[in-house]
Scaffold this active site. Structure first.
Site, PDB file in Angstrom:
ATOM      1  N   GLY A 101     -24.917 -50.108 -22.799  1.00 16.99           N
ATOM      2  CA  GLY A 101     -25.443 -48.875 -22.226  1.00 16.99           C
ATOM      3  C   GLY A 101     -24.891 -48.532 -20.858  1.00 16.99           C
ATOM      4  O   GLY A 101     -25.564 -47.884 -20.064  1.00 16.99           O
ATOM      5  N   SER A 102     -23.623 -48.922 -20.598  1.00 12.23           N
ATOM      6  CA  SER A 102     -23.107 -48.607 -19.260  1.00 12.23           C
ATOM      7  C   SER A 102     -22.896 -47.108 -19.079  1.00 12.23           C
ATOM      8  O   SER A 102     -23.068 -46.589 -17.972  1.00 12.23           O
ATOM      9  CB  SER A 102     -21.830 -49.390 -18.965  1.00 12.23           C
ATOM     10  OG  SER A 102     -20.757 -48.942 -19.754  1.00 12.23           O
TER      11      SER A 102
ATOM     12  N   ASN B  19     -20.965 -36.673 -27.804  1.00 11.79           N
ATOM     13  CA  ASN B  19     -20.511 -38.051 -27.967  1.00 11.79           C
ATOM     14  C   ASN B  19     -19.387 -38.317 -26.972  1.00 11.79           C
ATOM     15  O   ASN B  19     -18.701 -37.393 -26.532  1.00 11.79           O
ATOM     16  CB  ASN B  19     -19.981 -38.251 -29.400  1.00 11.79           C
ATOM     17  CG  ASN B  19     -19.547 -39.678 -29.670  1.00 11.79           C
ATOM     18  OD1 ASN B  19     -20.209 -40.634 -29.266  1.00 11.79           O
ATOM     19  ND2 ASN B  19     -18.411 -39.838 -30.343  1.00 11.79           N
TER      20      ASN B  19
ATOM     21  N   HIS C 222     -15.941 -40.729 -26.857  1.00 16.06           N
ATOM     22  CA  HIS C 222     -15.096 -41.561 -27.706  1.00 16.06           C
ATOM     23  C   HIS C 222     -13.970 -42.130 -26.844  1.00 16.06           C
ATOM     24  O   HIS C 222     -13.339 -41.401 -26.077  1.00 16.06           O
ATOM     25  CB  HIS C 222     -14.526 -40.722 -28.859  1.00 16.06           C
ATOM     26  CG  HIS C 222     -13.697 -41.539 -29.797  1.00 16.06           C
ATOM     27  ND1 HIS C 222     -14.243 -42.401 -30.714  1.00 16.06           N
ATOM     28  CD2 HIS C 222     -12.356 -41.655 -29.912  1.00 16.06           C
ATOM     29  CE1 HIS C 222     -13.277 -43.006 -31.378  1.00 16.06           C
ATOM     30  NE2 HIS C 222     -12.120 -42.566 -30.908  1.00 16.06           N
TER      31      HIS C 222
ATOM     32  N   THR D 291     -19.641 -32.816 -34.653  1.00 12.11           N
ATOM     33  CA  THR D 291     -19.692 -32.036 -35.891  1.00 12.11           C
ATOM     34  C   THR D 291     -19.718 -33.028 -37.057  1.00 12.11           C
ATOM     35  O   THR D 291     -19.735 -34.237 -36.835  1.00 12.11           O
ATOM     36  CB  THR D 291     -18.461 -31.111 -36.003  1.00 12.11           C
ATOM     37  OG1 THR D 291     -17.286 -31.928 -35.910  1.00 12.11           O
ATOM     38  CG2 THR D 291     -18.447 -30.068 -34.902  1.00 12.11           C
TER      39      THR D 291
ATOM     40  N   GLU E 182     -14.847 -43.106 -18.435  1.00 11.18           N
ATOM     41  CA  GLU E 182     -15.957 -42.593 -19.265  1.00 11.18           C
ATOM     42  C   GLU E 182     -17.165 -42.325 -18.382  1.00 11.18           C
ATOM     43  O   GLU E 182     -17.828 -41.294 -18.491  1.00 11.18           O
ATOM     44  CB  GLU E 182     -16.315 -43.604 -20.356  1.00 11.18           C
ATOM     45  CG  GLU E 182     -15.239 -43.783 -21.401  1.00 11.18           C
ATOM     46  CD  GLU E 182     -15.679 -44.735 -22.510  1.00 11.18           C
ATOM     47  OE1 GLU E 182     -16.845 -44.693 -22.925  1.00 11.18           O
ATOM     48  OE2 GLU E 182     -14.847 -45.538 -22.966  1.00 11.18           O
TER      49      GLU E 182
HETATM   50  C1  GRF Z   1     -17.793 -46.974 -24.860  1.00 10.66           C
HETATM   51  O1  GRF Z   1     -16.443 -47.295 -24.734  1.00 10.66           O
HETATM   52  C2  GRF Z   1     -17.940 -45.776 -25.774  1.00 10.66           C
HETATM   53  O2  GRF Z   1     -16.934 -44.837 -25.609  1.00 10.66           O
HETATM   54  C3  GRF Z   1     -17.844 -46.428 -27.120  1.00 10.66           C
HETATM   55  O3  GRF Z   1     -18.563 -47.630 -26.994  1.00 10.66           O
HETATM   56  C4  GRF Z   1     -18.556 -48.053 -25.643  1.00 10.66           C
HETATM   57  C5  GRF Z   1     -19.980 -48.160 -25.206  1.00 10.66           C
HETATM   58  O4  GRF Z   1     -20.139 -48.725 -23.979  1.00 10.66           O
HETATM   59  N1  GRF Z   1     -18.302 -45.548 -28.163  1.00 10.66           N
HETATM   60  P1  GRF Z   1     -21.542 -48.680 -23.250  1.00 10.66           P
HETATM   61  O5  GRF Z   1     -22.615 -49.151 -24.228  1.00 10.66           O
HETATM   62  O6  GRF Z   1     -21.791 -47.276 -22.771  1.00 10.66           O
HETATM   63  O7  GRF Z   1     -21.381 -49.651 -22.107  1.00 10.66           O
END
Ligand code: GRF
Length: 196
Positions: free
Chosen positions: A12-13, A115, A117, A149, A182
């Site tokens: 959950g970072s 989302n 990705h 989608t 991210e």
């Molecule tokens: C992230 O790289 C996200 O893009 C992918 O899974 C990872 C989740 O990391 N779908 P976190 O749980 O948010 O730390």
């Protein structure tokens, strides 16, 4: 007040980065947003403890307790919608939520399901994005925030970040570099979307 619900499966970072940004920028004032709940499909998701510490309601909807994908998605949607007094949260945020969602679920949240990705979509939809980017000899990698989608890892792109691939990178090293970005772009994209 717009309610948003964040779905996680693991550490959950990204969720934590969104919560921190919302606190720092006072999203409750503008764009008038409250993080109503964090929901996980796994009881052992590390991110649940962080959310609880921040005073955010947490829920577990365990996919293994349901006979099929449709039954799980229906229970999940019911739990999500219960987080908003009108039964219509403004946004549902997938943050490392590792379940493929049914078309019915996606249609129910059309235009309010986002989302992140870990690739520069449309390249490398699906799993193992960093290993695939390295195997393909990519010089750059990155992450994409997009509306969800019915097609997996498809949908209108809201934000992207690019990072260099460095000589000798392992998938883990590249993943860590992408993850930092991210954290930066996901909260930005959410705030922008909720201001629209
Ligand atoms: C992230 O790289 C996200 O893009 C992918 O899974 C990872 C989740 O990391 N779908 P976190 O749980 O948010 O730390």
């Amino acid at each position: 007040m717009k309610n948003i619900v964040i779905l996680i499966s693991g550490g959950g970072s990204n969720m934590a980065a969104i919560v921190r940004t919302a606190q720092r920028e006072h999203w409750e004032r503008a764009p008038g947003v409250r993080i109503a709940a964090v929901i996980s499909n796994r009881a052992d998701a590390g991110g649940l403890a962080f959310a609880r510490e921040q005073g955010i309601a947490t829920h577990v909807v365990d996919h293994k307790a349901y006979t099929d994908r449709a039954a799980f998605d229906a229970a999940l949607a019911e739990r999500i919608d219960a987080q908003d007094p009108q039964g219509h949260p403004a946004l549902v945020v997938l943050a490392g939520f590792m379940r493929v969602l049914t078309p019915d679920f996606v249609r129910h949240y059309a235009g309010r399901l986002v989302n992140i990705h870990p690739s520069l979509l449309p390249a490398f939809a699906g799993l193992h994005t960093h290993a695939r980017a390295l195997a393909a000899g990519c010089r750059f990698a990155g992450a994409t925030v997009h509306l969800v989608t019915e097609e997996l890892d498809d949908g209108p792109i809201l934000a992207q970040a690019v990072v260099p691939v460095l000589p000798g990178d392992t998938p883990e090293q590249l993943a860590a570099r992408v993850l930092t970005q991210e954290h930066r772009i996901y909260s930005r994209a959410i705030a922008d979307l909720l201001r629209r």
